[in-house]
Design an enzyme around this catalytic site. Structure first.
Site, PDB file in Angstrom:
ATOM      1  CG  HIS A  76       3.712  -1.741  -0.741  1.00  0.00           C
ATOM      2  ND1 HIS A  76       4.176  -0.463  -0.923  1.00  0.00           N
ATOM      3  CD2 HIS A  76       4.819  -2.540  -0.721  1.00  0.00           C
ATOM      4  CE1 HIS A  76       5.503  -0.472  -1.006  1.00  0.00           C
ATOM      5  NE2 HIS A  76       5.913  -1.738  -0.904  1.00  0.00           N
TER       6      HIS A  76
ATOM      7  CB  SER B 247       8.755  -1.436  -2.321  1.00  0.00           C
ATOM      8  OG  SER B 247       8.756  -1.678  -0.936  1.00  0.00           O
TER       9      SER B 247
ATOM     10  CD  GLU C 251       2.052   2.415  -0.698  1.00  0.00           C
ATOM     11  OE1 GLU C 251       2.560   1.285  -0.782  1.00  0.00           O
ATOM     12  OE2 GLU C 251       2.163   3.272  -1.586  1.00  0.00           O
TER      13      GLU C 251
END
Length: 541
Positions: free
Chosen positions: A449, A238, A352
């Site tokens: 995610h 991320s 995600e």
């Protein structure tokens, strides 16, 4: 995993007993367990450039938690580039429960999905600490070094979270693992060069400079911990991956790391200096200050800055192209020449955005789907909808929404970054896609995610709320963690006995799709990819 949990309990008890100190000498061979709990086996004394340290041995590795790599960043050092740690005498005992303090941030309550990646360490502006896991110390080993950069949108997170425990990764693959804390939010990215003068020219990027300081610490000291300072890999997820993108374009980071792994964090460009100045003016207004009273920022209490972590587009929005520490966009319009020799492993998860979805999001119909997408897709809406329906004929409206939003926000920049790095033709690029779907929440989260993290770290037990249970999980974790470590060792993620992973090129677009059974696919979902090149990407999340 009972032994591992017992070890955490014991270390926590010791941390409480010594008051969280980083340098309390313990002279006994072991620390007695309170009330019948197991004793800690102390590790060897290691000499660093700043002083001697000693950790403990657990799970087959030597563990050092709370190693200081920089001076405190509060007081006169607030908003300034990191300074070297003051040397100490005696032996600093790194026996703290989780590690050094986390950077100041708004507290995040753990839930089933994020529990493995939420730290319970205290917060402080004095946060420049790292945790280190190594199979051996003082043995003249030359093991690959894997330096982890956590995610959290530039405003939260910590390398001390239980999911980032490097015991399994280090032990099973004979690598040295370093997980770090660094400044976040306003403390890491509030640009003050134009209001406080040249001494604060780097203020918009001091979080990145903290990471550079870690890499400098690694270069000076990692040999004593059995690592090779000439073989350092950055890996992050991320915004942690996004920070690696920036570091690939930073002159001060050149030569300090040699490979990069970016998980769901591909970032082509960051804030311009003009945007950063505007964000600073907004922050001053929120704090009741003006440019003439901006000096007050240096003495405000820490808590005054915490709300900025929730203001999108404000001071928590990450790095700045300041013309100084970060002179150009890293991958826009092309890859920075400073990245040319760095092998890259990069990828993302298929859906995600399900990680932050609300219950109503899973119940949308096609009418609501069109309404949600119309603003971004404009006159491409019908064409995009038709292509996604054709390639995924059994997908529900919610599933199409999550596939498409992930492609716009993450898959598209991932593919562009892989392509632009590969076009430099100086180092290999390997592309992956996380296709495994978690069974938790009835399977509706699909591939959210961060879903790869428990597998990469081989820390399934810390993340059962995210991955659930199943016989297929451990083989996947073993396989993925081996590939990550193999890439760190040689720049090639191939492991004997596993499916061959071909290099990505703009022509073949080889992609390893991780699942119960991995697949190597050339240019998966090509029609979708080609169409999305004509659609503006969404903001990085």
């Amino acid at each position: 995993m009972t032994d591992r949990h017992d070890r955490r309990t014991v270390i926590a008890a010791v941390g409480a007993a010594i008051g969280g100190s980083l340098a309390v000498p313990i002279l006994a061979a072991t620390v007695p367990r309170p009330s019948g709990q197991r004793a800690i086996e102390l590790g060897p004394i290691v000499q660093t450039a700043s002083g001697a340290v000693r950790g403990y041995r657990a799970g087959g590795v030597h563990v050092f938690r709370g190693l200081r790599y920089g001076a405190p960043t509060g007081g006169a050092n607030r908003f300034k580039a990191p300074q070297q740690a003051e040397p100490w005498t005696g032996v600093a005992e790194t026996l703290i429960a989780v590690g050094g303090p986390s950077a100041p941030q708004q507290p995040e309550l753990p839930n089933a999905l994020n529990a493995g990646f939420t730290s319970n360490a205290p917060m402080s502006e004095d946060c420049l600490f790292l945790n280190l896991f190594t199979p051996a110390a003082n043995d003249l080993g030359r093991r690959p070094v894997m330096v982890w950069i956590h995610g959290g949108g530039y405003s939260k997170g910590a390398g001390t979270a239980p999911g980032y425990d490097g015991t399994h990764l280090a032990r099973d693959n004979d690598v040295v693992v370093v997980a770090l804390n660094h400044r976040l939010n306003a403390f890491g990215h509030l640009y003050l060069g134009d209001v406080l003068g040249p001494a604060y020219a780097d203020s918009g990027n001091v979080a990145l400079l903290d990471i550079v300081a870690v890499l400098e610490w690694v270069r000076k000291n990692i040999g004593q911990f059995g690592g090779d300072p000439g073989n350092v890999t950055l890996f992050g997820q991320s915004s942690g991956g996004s920070k690696i993108c920036a570091l690939m374009a930073m002159p001060s980071a050149q030569g300090l790391f040699h490979k990069a792994i970016i998980e769901s964090g591909a970032t082509l460009k960051f804030r311009t200096l003009e945007a950063a100045v505007a964000a600073t003016d907004k922050a001053l207004t929120v704090l009741g200050l003006t440019r003439t009273s901006a000096q007050t920022l240096l003495t405000l209490p820490t808590a005054a800055f915490l709300p900025f972590g929730g203001l999108a587009g404000s001071v928590g929005s990450g790095p700045v192209i300041d013309g100084h520490s970060l002179p150009r966009q890293p991958f826009e319009p092309d890859a920075s020449p400073t990245a040319a020799g760095i092998p890259l492993l990069i990828g993302s998860a298929e859906t995600e955005m399900t990680i932050a979805a609300k219950p109503a999001d899973f119940a949308m119909d096609f009418s609501e789907l069109r309404s949600r997408l119309a603003g971004q897709l404009g006159d491409k809406l019908d064409q995009v909808m038709a292509v996604y329906k054709a390639s995924r004929p059994t997908a529900s409206p919610a599933e199409i929404y999550f596939f498409l939003t992930a492609d716009l926000r993450t898959t598209k920049p991932t593919l562009l970054q892989a392509e632009r790095q590969a076009l430099q033709s100086h180092a290999p690029v390997y592309l992956y896609r996380m296709g495994w779907r978690t069974p938790v929440a009835g399977g509706k989260l699909m591939s959210p995610h961060g879903i790869e993290l428990p597998f990469v770290w081989n820390n399934l037990e810390a993340s059962r709320g995210l991955v659930g249970h199943g016989a297929e999980l451990q083989p996947m974790a073993t396989r993925m963690s081996r590939r990550w470590a193999a890439f760190a060792r040689t720049g090639n993620p191939n492991v004997p006995g596993h499916l061959h992973w071909s290099r990505f090129t703009p022509q073949t677009r080889a992609t390893m799709v991780f699942n119960v059974r991995d697949q190597l696919v050339n240019d998966p979902y090509r029609n979708e990819r080609e169409l999305l090149l004509t659609v503006p990407a969404g903001p990085f999340g």
